[in-house]
Design an enzyme around this catalytic site. Sequence first.
Site, mmCIF file in Angstrom:
data_model
loop_
_atom_site.group_PDB
_atom_site.id
_atom_site.type_symbol
_atom_site.label_atom_id
_atom_site.label_comp_id
_atom_site.label_asym_id
_atom_site.label_seq_id
_atom_site.Cartn_x
_atom_site.Cartn_y
_atom_site.Cartn_z
ATOM 1 C CG ASP A 144 19.390 -9.293 21.132
ATOM 2 O OD1 ASP A 144 19.056 -8.187 21.576
ATOM 3 O OD2 ASP A 144 18.574 -10.131 20.699
ATOM 4 C CD GLU A 145 19.190 -12.209 17.376
ATOM 5 O OE1 GLU A 145 19.273 -13.400 17.054
ATOM 6 O OE2 GLU A 145 18.125 -11.669 17.701
#
Length: 507
Positions: free
Chosen positions: A291-292
Amino acid sequence: MPFAVIPAPLTVEPVAGAPVPFADVVLTAPDERLAELVAEVLTPAGVTVSGAVPDGVVAATLALVLDPASGPEGSANPERYTLRAGDGEVVVTAPERVGLLHGVRTLARLVAGDAPEVAAVVVHDEPRFGWRGLSVDVARHFFGPADLRAVVDLAASYKLNRLQLHLTDDQGWRIQIPSRPELTERSSASAVGGAPGGFLSVDEFRDLQAYAAERFVVVVPEIDLPGHVNAATHAYGDLTPSGEPTDVYDGIEVGFSRLHLDLPATEPFLRDVLTDVAAMTDGPWVHVGGDEVLTMAPEEYAGFVRLAQSILVDAGKTPVAWQEAGGAAHGDQEGAAAAQEQAGVALDGPTASDAPLVRPGTVLQIWDTRPDPAPMLDAARAGARFVMMPATRAYLDMKYTPEHPLGLQWAAFIELRDAYDWEPADVVPGLPPSAIEGVSAAVWTETLATRDELFSMLLPRLPAVAEAAWSAPEARGWESFRTRVAVEAAAWRRTGKPYHPTPQVDW
Ligand code: TNX
Protein backbone atom coordinates in the site's frame (compact mmCIF):
# COMPACT_ATOMS: atom_id res chain seq x y z
CA MET A 1 -36.04 -8.32 22.10
CA PRO A 2 -36.09 -12.06 22.60
CA PHE A 3 -33.33 -13.02 20.16
CA ALA A 4 -30.50 -10.53 20.49
CA VAL A 5 -27.93 -12.54 18.56
CA ILE A 6 -24.99 -10.79 16.84
CA PRO A 7 -24.14 -11.58 14.11
CA ALA A 8 -27.73 -12.31 13.07
CA PRO A 9 -28.22 -16.03 12.28
CA LEU A 10 -29.77 -17.11 9.02
CA THR A 11 -32.97 -18.25 10.74
CA VAL A 12 -34.20 -18.23 14.37
CA GLU A 13 -37.64 -19.82 14.74
CA PRO A 14 -39.60 -19.94 18.01
CA VAL A 15 -41.02 -23.46 18.43
CA ALA A 16 -43.40 -25.23 20.80
CA GLY A 17 -41.79 -26.30 24.06
CA ALA A 18 -40.92 -25.04 27.51
CA PRO A 19 -38.02 -22.57 27.91
CA VAL A 20 -34.87 -24.23 29.22
CA PRO A 21 -33.68 -23.02 32.65
CA PHE A 22 -30.05 -22.33 31.92
CA ALA A 23 -28.19 -21.33 35.11
CA ASP A 24 -26.66 -24.79 35.53
CA VAL A 25 -25.83 -26.95 32.57
CA VAL A 26 -24.54 -30.47 32.16
CA LEU A 27 -22.45 -30.62 29.03
CA THR A 28 -21.58 -33.43 26.68
CA ALA A 29 -19.02 -32.53 24.01
CA PRO A 30 -16.95 -34.51 21.52
CA ASP A 31 -13.72 -33.72 23.36
CA GLU A 32 -12.33 -32.14 26.50
CA ARG A 33 -10.78 -29.15 24.73
CA LEU A 34 -14.10 -28.17 23.18
CA ALA A 35 -15.77 -28.57 26.58
CA GLU A 36 -13.28 -26.07 28.03
CA LEU A 37 -14.02 -23.60 25.25
CA VAL A 38 -17.75 -23.95 25.87
CA ALA A 39 -17.24 -23.05 29.51
CA GLU A 40 -15.13 -20.08 28.43
CA VAL A 41 -17.98 -18.82 26.24
CA LEU A 42 -20.90 -19.54 28.58
CA THR A 43 -19.46 -18.61 31.99
CA PRO A 44 -19.49 -14.84 31.28
CA ALA A 45 -23.18 -15.25 30.33
CA GLY A 46 -23.87 -16.40 33.91
CA VAL A 47 -24.02 -20.12 33.15
CA THR A 48 -22.31 -22.78 35.28
CA VAL A 49 -21.11 -25.60 33.07
CA SER A 50 -20.27 -29.04 34.47
CA GLY A 51 -19.82 -32.58 33.22
CA ALA A 52 -22.22 -34.25 35.67
CA VAL A 53 -25.41 -33.27 37.49
CA PRO A 54 -24.48 -31.47 40.73
CA ASP A 55 -26.36 -32.71 43.81
CA GLY A 56 -29.70 -31.10 44.38
CA VAL A 57 -29.53 -28.87 41.29
CA VAL A 58 -32.00 -29.01 38.46
CA ALA A 59 -29.70 -28.77 35.49
CA ALA A 60 -30.42 -28.48 31.82
CA THR A 61 -28.45 -30.58 29.38
CA LEU A 62 -26.34 -29.14 26.59
CA ALA A 63 -25.26 -31.68 23.98
CA LEU A 64 -22.77 -30.87 21.23
CA VAL A 65 -22.96 -33.44 18.49
CA LEU A 66 -20.92 -33.79 15.31
CA ASP A 67 -23.43 -34.50 12.58
CA PRO A 68 -23.06 -33.83 8.85
CA ALA A 69 -26.84 -33.56 8.50
CA SER A 70 -27.05 -30.19 10.22
CA GLY A 71 -27.23 -26.54 9.28
CA PRO A 72 -29.50 -24.81 6.80
CA GLU A 73 -31.15 -27.19 4.35
CA GLY A 74 -28.88 -28.12 1.47
CA SER A 75 -25.90 -26.19 2.90
CA ALA A 76 -22.39 -27.53 2.39
CA ASN A 77 -20.80 -24.68 4.33
CA PRO A 78 -18.13 -26.19 6.64
CA GLU A 79 -19.00 -23.73 9.44
CA ARG A 80 -22.75 -24.42 9.49
CA TYR A 81 -24.66 -25.49 12.59
CA THR A 82 -28.13 -26.10 13.99
CA LEU A 83 -29.25 -25.27 17.53
CA ARG A 84 -32.42 -26.69 19.08
CA ALA A 85 -33.62 -25.57 22.52
CA GLY A 86 -36.68 -26.60 24.51
CA ASP A 87 -38.02 -28.94 27.21
CA GLY A 88 -34.92 -29.09 29.36
CA GLU A 89 -32.26 -29.46 26.73
CA VAL A 90 -30.21 -27.64 24.14
CA VAL A 91 -28.66 -29.60 21.30
CA VAL A 92 -26.10 -28.08 18.92
CA THR A 93 -25.22 -30.10 15.85
CA ALA A 94 -22.61 -29.31 13.21
CA PRO A 95 -20.42 -31.23 10.77
CA GLU A 96 -17.24 -29.79 12.30
CA ARG A 97 -16.03 -28.61 15.70
CA VAL A 98 -15.94 -25.00 14.47
CA GLY A 99 -19.70 -25.10 13.85
CA LEU A 100 -20.32 -26.49 17.33
CA LEU A 101 -18.46 -23.55 18.83
CA HIS A 102 -20.36 -21.09 16.61
CA GLY A 103 -23.57 -22.63 17.92
CA VAL A 104 -22.41 -22.13 21.50
CA ARG A 105 -21.55 -18.49 20.74
CA THR A 106 -25.11 -18.05 19.52
CA LEU A 107 -26.39 -19.84 22.60
CA ALA A 108 -24.52 -17.43 24.90
CA ARG A 109 -26.64 -14.62 23.42
CA LEU A 110 -29.89 -16.55 23.69
CA VAL A 111 -29.42 -16.87 27.46
CA ALA A 112 -31.62 -14.13 28.87
CA GLY A 113 -33.33 -13.03 32.07
CA ASP A 114 -32.38 -12.82 35.77
CA ALA A 115 -32.88 -16.54 36.34
CA PRO A 116 -31.40 -17.19 32.95
CA GLU A 117 -33.26 -19.34 30.50
CA VAL A 118 -33.24 -20.13 26.81
CA ALA A 119 -36.52 -19.90 24.88
CA ALA A 120 -37.67 -22.86 22.79
CA VAL A 121 -36.14 -22.15 19.38
CA VAL A 122 -34.52 -23.71 16.36
CA VAL A 123 -31.58 -21.87 14.77
CA HIS A 124 -30.09 -22.79 11.40
CA ASP A 125 -27.01 -20.81 10.54
CA GLU A 126 -23.97 -20.49 8.32
CA PRO A 127 -21.58 -17.67 7.39
CA ARG A 128 -22.01 -15.69 4.20
CA PHE A 129 -18.23 -15.27 3.74
CA GLY A 130 -15.24 -17.48 4.50
CA TRP A 131 -12.88 -14.62 5.43
CA ARG A 132 -14.22 -12.61 8.34
CA GLY A 133 -11.39 -10.56 9.67
CA LEU A 134 -9.97 -7.93 11.92
CA SER A 135 -6.62 -6.33 11.13
CA VAL A 136 -4.72 -4.78 14.02
CA ASP A 137 -1.79 -2.39 13.58
CA VAL A 138 0.80 -3.31 16.22
CA ALA A 139 3.50 -1.21 14.51
CA ARG A 140 2.39 2.37 15.25
CA HIS A 141 1.72 1.41 18.87
CA PHE A 142 2.71 -2.01 20.10
CA PHE A 143 0.15 -4.40 21.55
CA GLY A 144 1.60 -7.52 23.13
CA PRO A 145 0.41 -11.12 23.56
CA ALA A 146 -2.05 -10.44 26.41
CA ASP A 147 -3.77 -7.63 24.49
CA LEU A 148 -3.83 -9.71 21.33
CA ARG A 149 -5.37 -12.68 23.11
CA ALA A 150 -8.11 -10.33 24.35
CA VAL A 151 -8.58 -9.16 20.76
CA VAL A 152 -8.81 -12.78 19.57
CA ASP A 153 -11.46 -13.50 22.20
CA LEU A 154 -13.49 -10.46 21.19
CA ALA A 155 -13.22 -11.14 17.45
CA ALA A 156 -13.98 -14.84 17.83
CA SER A 157 -17.06 -14.05 19.92
CA TYR A 158 -18.50 -12.36 16.82
CA LYS A 159 -17.55 -15.41 14.73
CA LEU A 160 -14.65 -13.64 13.05
CA ASN A 161 -11.98 -16.08 11.89
CA ARG A 162 -8.95 -14.07 10.68
CA LEU A 163 -6.66 -11.91 12.79
CA GLN A 164 -4.38 -9.90 10.52
CA LEU A 165 -1.38 -8.38 12.28
CA HIS A 166 0.25 -5.32 10.71
CA LEU A 167 3.67 -6.18 12.10
CA THR A 168 5.99 -3.71 10.40
CA ASP A 169 5.86 -0.06 9.48
CA ASP A 170 7.93 3.11 9.56
CA GLN A 171 7.69 3.41 13.34
CA GLY A 172 8.75 -0.08 14.41
CA TRP A 173 9.45 -3.73 13.53
CA ARG A 174 7.34 -6.04 15.72
CA ILE A 175 8.24 -9.61 14.80
CA GLN A 176 11.48 -11.44 15.47
CA ILE A 177 13.13 -12.63 12.25
CA PRO A 178 15.73 -15.32 13.08
CA SER A 179 17.85 -14.69 9.96
CA ARG A 180 17.74 -10.91 10.50
CA PRO A 181 18.01 -10.28 14.24
CA GLU A 182 18.91 -6.61 13.79
CA LEU A 183 15.35 -5.84 12.75
CA THR A 184 14.05 -6.23 16.27
CA GLU A 185 17.37 -5.44 18.00
CA ARG A 186 17.55 -2.01 16.38
CA SER A 187 14.02 -1.16 15.30
CA SER A 188 11.52 -2.52 17.83
CA ALA A 189 11.97 -0.04 20.69
CA SER A 190 10.37 2.88 18.85
CA ALA A 191 6.69 3.76 18.33
CA VAL A 192 4.54 6.80 17.57
CA GLY A 193 5.30 9.85 19.70
CA GLY A 194 8.05 8.16 21.69
CA ALA A 195 5.72 5.50 23.11
CA PRO A 196 7.37 2.28 24.27
CA GLY A 197 7.78 -0.22 21.45
CA GLY A 198 8.12 -3.97 21.68
CA PHE A 199 7.95 -7.05 19.50
CA LEU A 200 6.67 -10.60 19.38
CA SER A 201 9.36 -13.27 19.66
CA VAL A 202 9.00 -16.29 17.41
CA ASP A 203 7.71 -18.25 20.41
CA GLU A 204 5.19 -15.57 21.34
CA PHE A 205 3.98 -15.45 17.75
CA ARG A 206 3.64 -19.23 17.70
CA ASP A 207 1.78 -19.26 21.02
CA LEU A 208 -0.60 -16.55 19.81
CA GLN A 209 -1.35 -18.52 16.66
CA ALA A 210 -2.06 -21.62 18.74
CA TYR A 211 -4.37 -19.66 21.05
CA ALA A 212 -6.21 -18.23 18.05
CA ALA A 213 -6.37 -21.56 16.21
CA GLU A 214 -8.09 -23.25 19.15
CA ARG A 215 -10.79 -20.61 18.74
CA PHE A 216 -10.81 -21.18 14.97
CA VAL A 217 -9.07 -17.90 14.18
CA VAL A 218 -6.19 -17.94 11.66
CA VAL A 219 -3.44 -15.36 12.16
CA VAL A 220 -2.35 -13.57 8.97
CA PRO A 221 1.00 -11.77 9.45
CA GLU A 222 1.56 -8.64 7.39
CA ILE A 223 5.07 -7.50 6.45
CA ASP A 224 4.51 -4.20 4.69
CA LEU A 225 6.66 -3.80 1.53
CA PRO A 226 8.05 -2.00 -0.46
CA GLY A 227 6.82 1.17 1.31
CA HIS A 228 6.19 1.65 5.04
CA VAL A 229 9.74 0.35 5.62
CA ASN A 230 11.57 2.92 7.70
CA ALA A 231 12.03 0.42 10.53
CA ALA A 232 13.83 -1.89 8.08
CA THR A 233 16.02 0.85 6.56
CA HIS A 234 16.85 2.02 10.09
CA ALA A 235 18.09 -1.47 10.96
CA TYR A 236 19.93 -2.12 7.67
CA GLY A 237 21.77 0.77 6.02
CA ASP A 238 22.51 -1.39 2.97
CA LEU A 239 18.83 -1.10 2.03
CA THR A 240 19.33 2.61 1.27
CA PRO A 241 21.13 4.15 -1.75
CA SER A 242 23.58 6.03 0.50
CA GLY A 243 24.32 2.92 2.54
CA GLU A 244 23.43 4.88 5.66
CA PRO A 245 20.63 3.74 7.95
CA THR A 246 17.67 6.10 8.12
CA ASP A 247 16.71 7.80 11.39
CA VAL A 248 14.08 6.46 13.76
CA TYR A 249 10.65 7.77 12.79
CA ASP A 250 7.94 8.38 15.35
CA GLY A 251 5.50 10.60 13.43
CA ILE A 252 2.35 9.50 11.62
CA GLU A 253 2.92 10.53 8.01
CA VAL A 254 2.71 7.77 5.39
CA GLY A 255 4.28 7.15 1.99
CA PHE A 256 7.83 8.49 2.38
CA SER A 257 9.88 5.35 2.93
CA ARG A 258 10.74 2.71 0.32
CA LEU A 259 13.02 -0.12 -0.66
CA HIS A 260 15.10 -0.07 -3.85
CA LEU A 261 14.85 -3.09 -6.09
CA ASP A 262 18.20 -2.45 -7.77
CA LEU A 263 20.30 -2.44 -4.59
CA PRO A 264 22.16 -5.72 -4.10
CA ALA A 265 20.98 -6.07 -0.48
CA THR A 266 17.29 -5.84 -1.29
CA GLU A 267 16.40 -9.22 -2.75
CA PRO A 268 18.34 -11.21 -0.11
CA PHE A 269 16.56 -9.14 2.54
CA LEU A 270 13.13 -9.92 1.09
CA ARG A 271 14.00 -13.61 0.77
CA ASP A 272 15.26 -13.88 4.33
CA VAL A 273 12.33 -12.03 5.89
CA LEU A 274 9.50 -13.60 3.90
CA THR A 275 10.95 -17.11 4.08
CA ASP A 276 11.30 -16.85 7.87
CA VAL A 277 7.80 -15.41 8.26
CA ALA A 278 6.36 -18.15 6.05
CA ALA A 279 8.13 -20.79 8.15
CA MET A 280 6.74 -19.45 11.43
CA THR A 281 3.19 -19.00 10.12
CA ASP A 282 0.74 -21.86 10.70
CA GLY A 283 -1.99 -20.54 8.41
CA PRO A 284 -1.92 -20.52 4.61
CA TRP A 285 -1.57 -16.74 4.18
CA VAL A 286 1.23 -14.19 4.44
CA HIS A 287 0.51 -10.52 3.68
CA VAL A 288 3.14 -8.45 1.86
CA GLY A 289 1.53 -5.02 2.11
CA GLY A 290 1.97 -3.07 -1.11
CA ASP A 291 0.00 0.00 0.00
CA GLU A 292 0.75 3.67 -0.37
CA VAL A 293 4.10 3.52 -2.14
CA LEU A 294 4.02 7.09 -3.29
CA THR A 295 7.56 7.52 -4.60
CA MET A 296 8.19 4.55 -6.91
CA ALA A 297 7.85 4.04 -10.67
CA PRO A 298 5.26 1.42 -11.66
CA GLU A 299 7.86 -0.97 -13.14
CA GLU A 300 9.88 -1.11 -9.94
CA TYR A 301 6.73 -1.54 -7.86
CA ALA A 302 5.66 -4.37 -10.14
CA GLY A 303 9.05 -6.00 -9.65
CA PHE A 304 8.49 -6.00 -5.89
CA VAL A 305 5.01 -7.45 -6.16
CA ARG A 306 6.27 -10.24 -8.44
CA LEU A 307 9.26 -11.02 -6.26
CA ALA A 308 7.29 -11.07 -3.01
CA GLN A 309 4.60 -13.30 -4.48
CA SER A 310 7.11 -15.75 -5.92
CA ILE A 311 9.04 -16.04 -2.64
CA LEU A 312 5.82 -16.77 -0.77
CA VAL A 313 4.50 -19.22 -3.33
CA ASP A 314 7.84 -21.06 -3.21
CA ALA A 315 7.47 -21.15 0.58
CA GLY A 316 4.04 -22.76 0.19
CA LYS A 317 1.95 -19.74 1.18
CA THR A 318 -0.86 -17.81 -0.46
CA PRO A 319 0.06 -14.13 -0.83
CA VAL A 320 -2.21 -11.39 0.46
CA ALA A 321 -1.69 -7.75 -0.52
CA TRP A 322 -3.43 -4.38 -0.51
CA GLN A 323 -5.36 -3.53 -3.65
CA GLU A 324 -2.52 -1.49 -5.19
CA ALA A 325 -0.70 -4.75 -5.91
CA GLY A 326 -3.49 -5.69 -8.30
CA GLY A 327 -3.83 -2.33 -9.89
CA ALA A 328 -0.92 -1.20 -11.99
CA ALA A 329 -0.53 -1.92 -15.71
CA HIS A 330 2.74 -3.54 -16.71
CA GLY A 331 4.31 -4.97 -19.84
CA ASP A 332 4.72 -8.51 -18.60
CA GLN A 333 3.86 -10.77 -21.50
CA GLU A 334 5.22 -13.93 -19.95
CA GLY A 335 3.64 -13.36 -16.57
CA ALA A 336 0.28 -12.70 -18.19
CA ALA A 337 0.41 -15.90 -20.21
CA ALA A 338 1.43 -17.91 -17.15
CA ALA A 339 -1.34 -16.35 -15.08
CA GLN A 340 -3.92 -17.23 -17.72
CA GLU A 341 -2.68 -20.77 -17.94
CA GLN A 342 -2.68 -21.28 -14.17
CA ALA A 343 -6.07 -19.68 -13.76
CA GLY A 344 -7.45 -21.75 -16.59
CA VAL A 345 -9.17 -18.67 -17.95
CA ALA A 346 -8.83 -16.62 -21.07
CA LEU A 347 -8.33 -12.97 -20.35
CA ASP A 348 -10.57 -11.46 -22.93
CA GLY A 349 -10.28 -7.73 -22.77
CA PRO A 350 -6.95 -6.70 -21.36
CA THR A 351 -3.97 -6.94 -23.63
CA ALA A 352 -0.82 -8.54 -22.33
CA SER A 353 0.60 -5.13 -21.51
CA ASP A 354 -2.06 -4.40 -18.91
CA ALA A 355 -2.08 -7.93 -17.60
CA PRO A 356 -2.76 -8.19 -13.88
CA LEU A 357 0.25 -8.57 -11.69
CA VAL A 358 -1.32 -10.89 -9.21
CA ARG A 359 -1.27 -14.63 -9.36
CA PRO A 360 -4.38 -16.77 -9.23
CA GLY A 361 -5.40 -17.22 -5.61
CA THR A 362 -3.66 -14.07 -4.38
CA VAL A 363 -5.93 -12.23 -1.97
CA LEU A 364 -6.35 -8.49 -2.57
CA GLN A 365 -7.70 -6.24 0.16
CA ILE A 366 -9.83 -3.32 -0.98
CA TRP A 367 -9.50 -0.27 1.25
CA ASP A 368 -9.78 2.66 -1.16
CA THR A 369 -13.00 2.88 -3.16
CA ARG A 370 -11.97 5.98 -5.11
CA PRO A 371 -9.83 4.47 -7.94
CA ASP A 372 -11.19 3.06 -11.19
CA PRO A 373 -12.41 -0.49 -10.51
CA ALA A 374 -11.33 -1.80 -13.95
CA PRO A 375 -7.92 -3.15 -12.81
CA MET A 376 -9.62 -5.04 -9.99
CA LEU A 377 -11.97 -6.66 -12.50
CA ASP A 378 -8.92 -7.71 -14.54
CA ALA A 379 -7.30 -9.09 -11.41
CA ALA A 380 -10.48 -11.05 -10.70
CA ARG A 381 -10.37 -12.53 -14.19
CA ALA A 382 -6.79 -13.60 -13.46
CA GLY A 383 -8.00 -15.46 -10.36
CA ALA A 384 -7.46 -12.93 -7.55
CA ARG A 385 -9.72 -13.13 -4.48
CA PHE A 386 -11.03 -10.04 -2.67
CA VAL A 387 -11.51 -9.01 0.93
CA MET A 388 -13.62 -5.89 1.41
CA MET A 389 -12.25 -3.39 3.95
CA PRO A 390 -13.56 -0.04 2.68
CA ALA A 391 -11.88 2.65 4.77
CA THR A 392 -15.12 4.67 4.83
CA ARG A 393 -16.94 1.80 6.62
CA ALA A 394 -14.54 -0.71 8.08
CA TYR A 395 -11.55 1.37 9.26
CA LEU A 396 -12.35 1.42 12.92
CA ASP A 397 -9.58 3.90 13.68
CA MET A 398 -11.72 6.59 12.04
CA LYS A 399 -13.40 8.97 14.51
CA TYR A 400 -17.08 8.34 15.21
CA THR A 401 -17.76 12.09 14.95
CA PRO A 402 -15.64 15.24 14.47
CA GLU A 403 -15.59 15.69 18.25
CA HIS A 404 -14.39 12.20 19.04
CA PRO A 405 -11.12 12.45 21.01
CA LEU A 406 -9.44 9.39 19.43
CA GLY A 407 -8.83 8.36 15.87
CA LEU A 408 -8.12 9.81 12.44
CA GLN A 409 -10.54 11.27 9.92
CA TRP A 410 -8.91 11.09 6.50
CA ALA A 411 -11.45 8.60 5.09
CA ALA A 412 -14.64 9.48 6.92
CA PHE A 413 -16.34 9.87 10.24
CA ILE A 414 -17.73 6.41 10.91
CA GLU A 415 -20.73 6.31 13.19
CA LEU A 416 -22.15 2.91 14.13
CA ARG A 417 -24.71 2.99 11.37
CA ASP A 418 -22.01 3.72 8.77
CA ALA A 419 -20.04 0.69 9.95
CA TYR A 420 -23.23 -1.41 9.74
CA ASP A 421 -25.17 -0.26 6.70
CA TRP A 422 -23.12 -1.29 3.66
CA GLU A 423 -23.15 -4.12 1.20
CA PRO A 424 -19.85 -5.92 0.55
CA ALA A 425 -20.87 -6.90 -2.99
CA ASP A 426 -21.27 -3.22 -3.93
CA VAL A 427 -17.78 -2.08 -2.87
CA VAL A 428 -16.16 -2.80 -6.26
CA PRO A 429 -18.82 -2.26 -8.94
CA GLY A 430 -18.84 -5.08 -11.47
CA LEU A 431 -16.86 -7.58 -9.42
CA PRO A 432 -18.40 -11.04 -9.64
CA PRO A 433 -19.74 -12.06 -6.19
CA SER A 434 -17.88 -15.36 -6.52
CA ALA A 435 -14.56 -13.45 -6.36
CA ILE A 436 -15.37 -12.07 -2.90
CA GLU A 437 -13.51 -13.97 -0.23
CA GLY A 438 -14.85 -11.89 2.60
CA VAL A 439 -14.97 -8.80 4.74
CA SER A 440 -12.60 -7.40 7.32
CA ALA A 441 -12.38 -4.51 9.73
CA ALA A 442 -9.07 -2.77 10.38
CA VAL A 443 -7.86 -0.73 13.30
CA TRP A 444 -4.76 1.38 12.76
CA THR A 445 -3.11 2.65 15.89
CA GLU A 446 -1.54 6.03 15.18
CA THR A 447 -3.75 7.52 17.93
CA LEU A 448 -4.46 4.41 20.01
CA ALA A 449 -1.97 3.54 22.72
CA THR A 450 -3.84 1.38 25.24
CA ARG A 451 -6.12 -1.65 25.19
CA ASP A 452 -9.01 0.47 26.46
CA GLU A 453 -8.52 3.00 23.67
CA LEU A 454 -8.38 0.17 21.14
CA PHE A 455 -11.54 -1.47 22.47
CA SER A 456 -13.46 1.81 22.58
CA MET A 457 -12.94 2.10 18.82
CA LEU A 458 -13.88 -1.56 18.21
CA LEU A 459 -17.03 -1.47 20.33
CA PRO A 460 -19.70 -1.17 19.14
CA ARG A 461 -18.44 -1.02 15.51
CA LEU A 462 -16.68 -4.38 15.27
CA PRO A 463 -19.95 -6.31 15.75
CA ALA A 464 -21.45 -4.16 12.97
CA VAL A 465 -18.74 -5.14 10.49
CA ALA A 466 -18.87 -8.74 11.75
CA GLU A 467 -22.54 -8.88 10.81
CA ALA A 468 -21.71 -7.64 7.29
CA ALA A 469 -19.22 -10.52 7.10
CA TRP A 470 -21.37 -13.31 8.56
CA SER A 471 -25.05 -12.58 8.02
CA ALA A 472 -27.10 -13.05 4.88
CA PRO A 473 -28.50 -9.77 3.50
CA GLU A 474 -32.06 -10.91 4.29
CA ALA A 475 -31.15 -11.51 7.95
CA ARG A 476 -29.71 -8.02 8.43
CA GLY A 477 -31.31 -4.69 9.28
CA TRP A 478 -30.21 -1.53 11.08
CA GLU A 479 -33.29 -1.18 13.30
CA SER A 480 -32.88 -4.74 14.50
CA PHE A 481 -29.12 -4.35 14.94
CA ARG A 482 -29.37 -1.21 17.03
CA THR A 483 -31.72 -3.00 19.41
CA ARG A 484 -29.57 -6.13 19.58
CA VAL A 485 -26.36 -4.18 20.19
CA ALA A 486 -27.94 -2.49 23.21
CA VAL A 487 -28.56 -5.93 24.73
CA GLU A 488 -25.01 -6.95 23.83
CA ALA A 489 -23.61 -3.96 25.75
CA ALA A 490 -24.72 -5.50 29.04
CA ALA A 491 -22.08 -8.18 28.49
CA TRP A 492 -19.43 -5.52 27.80
CA ARG A 493 -20.30 -3.75 31.04
CA ARG A 494 -20.20 -7.04 32.96
CA THR A 495 -16.78 -7.93 31.58
CA GLY A 496 -15.31 -4.42 31.82
CA LYS A 497 -14.93 -3.68 28.12
CA PRO A 498 -14.99 0.01 27.22
CA TYR A 499 -17.30 0.99 24.38
CA HIS A 500 -18.40 4.20 22.74
CA PRO A 501 -22.00 4.96 23.82
CA THR A 502 -23.10 6.38 20.49
CA PRO A 503 -26.43 8.30 20.59
CA GLN A 504 -27.58 6.11 17.68
CA VAL A 505 -28.43 3.37 20.22
CA ASP A 506 -30.77 3.42 23.25
CA TRP A 507 -28.26 1.83 25.61
C1 TNX B 1 -4.03 3.94 5.51
S1 TNX B 1 -5.03 1.85 3.87
C2 TNX B 1 -3.04 2.99 5.67
C3 TNX B 1 -2.30 2.93 6.94
C4 TNX B 1 -2.75 3.98 7.91
C5 TNX B 1 -4.25 4.14 7.84
C6 TNX B 1 -4.80 5.09 8.85
C7 TNX B 1 -3.64 1.28 4.09
C8 TNX B 1 -3.43 0.01 3.50
N1 TNX B 1 -2.74 1.99 4.80
O1 TNX B 1 -0.92 3.03 6.71
O2 TNX B 1 -2.36 3.59 9.18
O3 TNX B 1 -4.60 4.56 6.56
O4 TNX B 1 -6.18 5.13 8.82
